[in-house]
Scaffold this motif. Structure first.
Motif, mmCIF file in Angstrom:
data_model
loop_
_atom_site.group_PDB
_atom_site.id
_atom_site.type_symbol
_atom_site.label_atom_id
_atom_site.label_comp_id
_atom_site.label_asym_id
_atom_site.label_seq_id
_atom_site.Cartn_x
_atom_site.Cartn_y
_atom_site.Cartn_z
ATOM 1 N N UNK A 7 -7.537 0.407 -2.261
ATOM 2 C CA UNK A 7 -6.759 1.522 -1.715
ATOM 3 C C UNK A 7 -5.266 1.238 -1.832
ATOM 4 N N UNK A 8 -4.472 2.266 -2.168
ATOM 5 C CA UNK A 8 -3.023 2.084 -2.159
ATOM 6 C C UNK A 8 -2.512 1.997 -0.717
ATOM 7 N N UNK A 12 2.438 5.880 6.013
ATOM 8 C CA UNK A 12 2.601 5.735 7.458
ATOM 9 C C UNK A 12 1.348 5.048 8.014
ATOM 10 N N UNK A 13 1.258 3.728 7.888
ATOM 11 C CA UNK A 13 0.031 3.045 8.305
ATOM 12 C C UNK A 13 -0.221 3.177 9.806
#
Length: 58
Positions: A7-8, A12-13
């Motif tokens: 996954x990239x 906004x984690x």
């Protein structure tokens, strides 16, 4: 060496987890709202918090 796979990184984690307990009535209301608007419970709770916080700024 091949490029990294998976996954990239998110723009906004979501690094924080908050747990909450709901009574039956509130849980059903949130679940019904989510089904009606086709969103997740997490998204509904985030939207609700944003509304509360924007009200406070006024």
């Amino acid at each position: 060496m091949s490029p990294r796979t998976g996954r990239p990184k998110a723009d906004n984690p979501k690094n924080y987890i908050i747990k909450a307990r709901f009574d039956e009535e509130t849980y059903r209301a949130v679940t019904d709202y989510c089904k009606k608007h086709n969103i997740t419970r997490t998204d509904a709770i985030r939207l609700g918090l944003k509304l509360l916080l924007s009200e406070e700024e006024k």
